[in-house]
Scaffold this active site. Structure first.
Site, PDB file in Angstrom:
ATOM      1  CD1 TRP A  74     -12.119 -10.250  14.131  1.00  0.00           C
ATOM      2  CD2 TRP A  74     -13.740 -11.723  13.677  1.00  0.00           C
ATOM      3  NE1 TRP A  74     -13.307  -9.735  14.596  1.00  0.00           N
ATOM      4  CE2 TRP A  74     -14.311 -10.622  14.335  1.00  0.00           C
ATOM      5  CE3 TRP A  74     -14.572 -12.779  13.301  1.00  0.00           C
ATOM      6  CZ2 TRP A  74     -15.671 -10.528  14.617  1.00  0.00           C
ATOM      7  CZ3 TRP A  74     -15.922 -12.693  13.582  1.00  0.00           C
ATOM      8  CH2 TRP A  74     -16.464 -11.574  14.232  1.00  0.00           C
ATOM      9  N   GLY A  99     -13.794 -19.090   7.689  1.00  0.00           N
ATOM     10  CA  GLY A  99     -15.212 -19.416   7.506  1.00  0.00           C
ATOM     11  C   GLY A  99     -15.748 -20.087   8.748  1.00  0.00           C
TER      12      GLY A  99
END
Ligand code: AGP
Length: 608
Positions: A74, A99
């Site tokens: 994503w 992250g």
């Protein structure tokens, strides 16, 4: 928000990695990739778009090797293109990352100055180049890995491999990561679902832990480099729960699971008496009434907190503050002693909610924190003083449905428990409300047995340029949730509004192509809501009424009415939620959108 997987096994790992990515595709689906080690070389395949594209590529050109890593993305830094898909690599090191590396710009400049050639626009690509640079000056491999981690700022879960060894490296700081094993191999993954089919034991890495594994041994260390122990637990049974058959979409399956979830929750926390027990939140039993409750969450979970405020304030007579996590954590909140923090999260990993919890704990370490969560081993659960588990089972559809109503129901039980404990409600009333909640499970089942009832709503949206959801009291957050559901999966603009506030602006939007969904329940200011309905009707709006009124009480000329069983003060929103979910689902199917994986979204938002 990106799923990562790593495997070292006795057999080739390509299909294990691919299967793991399939189960984690809900976390991100704009590109995917796999890298394996064989014959002392890294072999990588990446594809833009859904995982199926990578699968097709691997069918044509499979990857060999018993050691590998994989990623489903994503996008945060860099558009969804093959060059930005993970794994990112140098010639000898490949890494997958979930992250954000906040100091990536500085690292990139420093690494480029010493010869690194970046192929992507991502922050993640700094990791393999940095690791390689550190290894050039450090022969102790563990020290080199820790030095690399220490130079990274931000949040990460990482899995990495090198071409000249059979070792799987991993690290967790700020993003979830677990280890799993079976006699066949060792795995690291963002989610236990990814390895449920291949592993028998699991260990949830603690914040700051890192390490490496070969086939024989797993070595883990804390953030300072001190050796730590792996405490293996049995892998929970979860594979069957993640199949969507016979339903067309996970979202539809999850909508239909709600009556069963309601009963599971009621049986878990009630015992036929007025005493409601939360075995993982025992501090509640002896705690004095707090002076204030702060509830913090994001998205759908935030909407459930808004509903619970009506329940808690009515009986406890204490202020209940509700905030969106990304606002709470940056607004210098004033937190007094004797305040409880309640976080709500399906995943337990949402970055803003987790950071809000940490801020609360840092500011007032003596105050108690409680999380309503669906994932028992998540970061929020581990960092809270108490847990009220949602028992909804894995929720795969990106649009939350059963976790939403599971939160509503557990919050209703929590409100009843506190009202009873602090003498604001007697035994008999608690029992009546619990019975109404059981009745709501039956009511939900009855509603879902006639799904055709909802079909009449869809044509009203064929020409719509947007829609408005109106409600008062606990139906106002329901309106917010109905609007969120519709926009996230049908891409049609929708707004939820307090019915009484509508004439202060949004009424200007009303025309025949802006369907207005009015949620009018007996429990919550029915007469006033009906007056608001007339106001929009007089301006030409097409009205969809979701109500528990009798047929003969319904105002005239309503375009479509959905009758729901009558609930009480706590149970009514559970029933009203179902038609709103179905409405969003049907409109999305009619528009042909990707219901389970709508564009631009991810299930678990582990970056802020
Ligand atoms: C729900 O349909 C959304 N996809 C989203 O708003 C979600 O509720 C939000 O991201 C919070 O997630 P959490 O409950 O896992 O913390």
């Amino acid at each position: 928000m990106c799923g990562i997987i790593g495997a070292i096994a006795r057999n080739p790992v390509q299909n294990t990695l691919l299967h793991a990515l399939k189960t984690m595709e809900y976390r991100g689906y704009d590109s995917a990739g796999i890298c394996t080690v064989s014959q002392q070389q890294l072999h990588t395949q990446k594809a833009k778009g859904k995982l199926i594209n990578l699968e097709t590529l691997l069918e044509k050109e499979p990857l060999e090797g018993n050691l590998g890593i994989g990623h489903t993305r994503w996008a945060t830094h860099g558009v969804p293109e093959v060059r930005n898909a993970h794994p990112h690599q140098t010639e000898s090191i490949a890494v997958v990352h979930n992250g954000i590396i906040e100091n990536h710009q500085r690292l990139r400049e420093m690494l480029q100055a010493s010869g690194a050639t970046f192929a992507s626009d991502t922050d993640s690509e700094t990791i393999p180049w940095l690791w390689q640079q550190v290894l050039e000056g450090e022969t102790n491999q563990e020290k080199a890995f820790l030095d690399t981690l220490n130079q990274l700022e931000g949040a990460f879960a990482i899995a990495g491999i090198r071409n000249n060894e059979q070792k799987l490296w991993f690290a967790r700081r700020g993003s979830p990561l677990l280890l799993a094993r079976s006699p066949d191999g060792v795995f690291v993954a963002s989610d236990a679902l990814a390895v449920g089919a291949v592993a028998t034991e699991v260990y949830y890495l603690k914040e700051g832990q890192w390490g490496w594994s070969d086939l024989e041994h797993v070595h883990i260390f804390d953030a300072q480099g001190k050796k730590a122990e792996v405490m293996w637990e049995a892998m929970p049974e979860m594979v069957a729960a993640t199949e969507k058959d016979p339903y067309k979409h996970y979202m539809l399956k999850e909508i239909h699971e709600q009556p069963r979830v309601f009963l599971d929750i009621l049986h878990a926390y009630t015992d036929g008496s007025p005493h409601i027990h939360f075995p993982q939140a025992t501090f509640i039993e002896t705690a004095p009434l707090p002076s204030r409750i702060i509830m913090v969450a994001c998205g759908t979970s935030y909407h459930t907190a808004l509903t619970a405020r009506y329940w808690l304030e009515r009986y406890l007579k204490i202020p209940v503050e509700v905030d969106v996590a990304s606002e709470f954590r940056y607004r210098d909140p004033v937190i007094a002693e004797n305040t409880w923090m309640i976080t709500l999260s399906q995943s337990g990993e949402t970055a803003d909610t987790l950071e809000a919890l940490r801020l609360f704990k840092r500011q007032t370490p003596n105050n108690k924190s409680l999380v309503f969560c669906n994932v028992a081993h998540s970061s929020m659960v581990r960092e809270s003083d108490g847990l009220i588990e949602l028992y909804a089972g894995p929720e795969i559809g990106v649009a939350s449905t059963k976790a939403y109503t599971a939160q509503l129901l557990t919050l209703a039980l929590f409100s009843l428990k506190l009202a009873h404990q602090y003498n604001a409600m007697d035994d008999e009333s608690v029992m009546q409300h619990i019975q109404a909640l059981f009745a709501a499970a039956d009511g939900a089942k009855a509603l879902l047995e006639k799904p055709k009832t909802f079909d009449a709503l869809t044509p009203l949206f064929s020409q719509a340029h947007g829609s408005l959801f109106l409600g008062r009291g606990p139906c106002y957050p329901l309106a917010l949730e109905g609007a969120l559901k519709l926009k996230e999966i049908s891409y049609l603009h929708a707004e939820g509004y307090p019915a009484g506030e509508m004439k202060h602006g949004p009424i200007a939007l009303i025309d025949e192509n802006l369907p207005v969904i009015v949620i009018a329940l007996r429990q919550y200011h029915l007469d006033k809501v009906i007056s608001n309905l007339h106001e929009v009707q007089a301006r030409g709006a097409k009205i969809i009424l979701v109500t528990d009124m009798q047929k003969n009480e319904i105002p005239e000329n309503i375009n479509a009415t959905i009758h729901i069983p009558e609930g009480d003060f706590f149970s009514a929103p559970l029933l009203a939620a179902i038609p709103l979910q179905y409405l969003a689902y049907n409109v999305a199917c009619d528009k042909g959108t990707d219901v389970d994986q709508p564009r631009n979204l991810a299930k678990s938002v582990t970056v802020e």
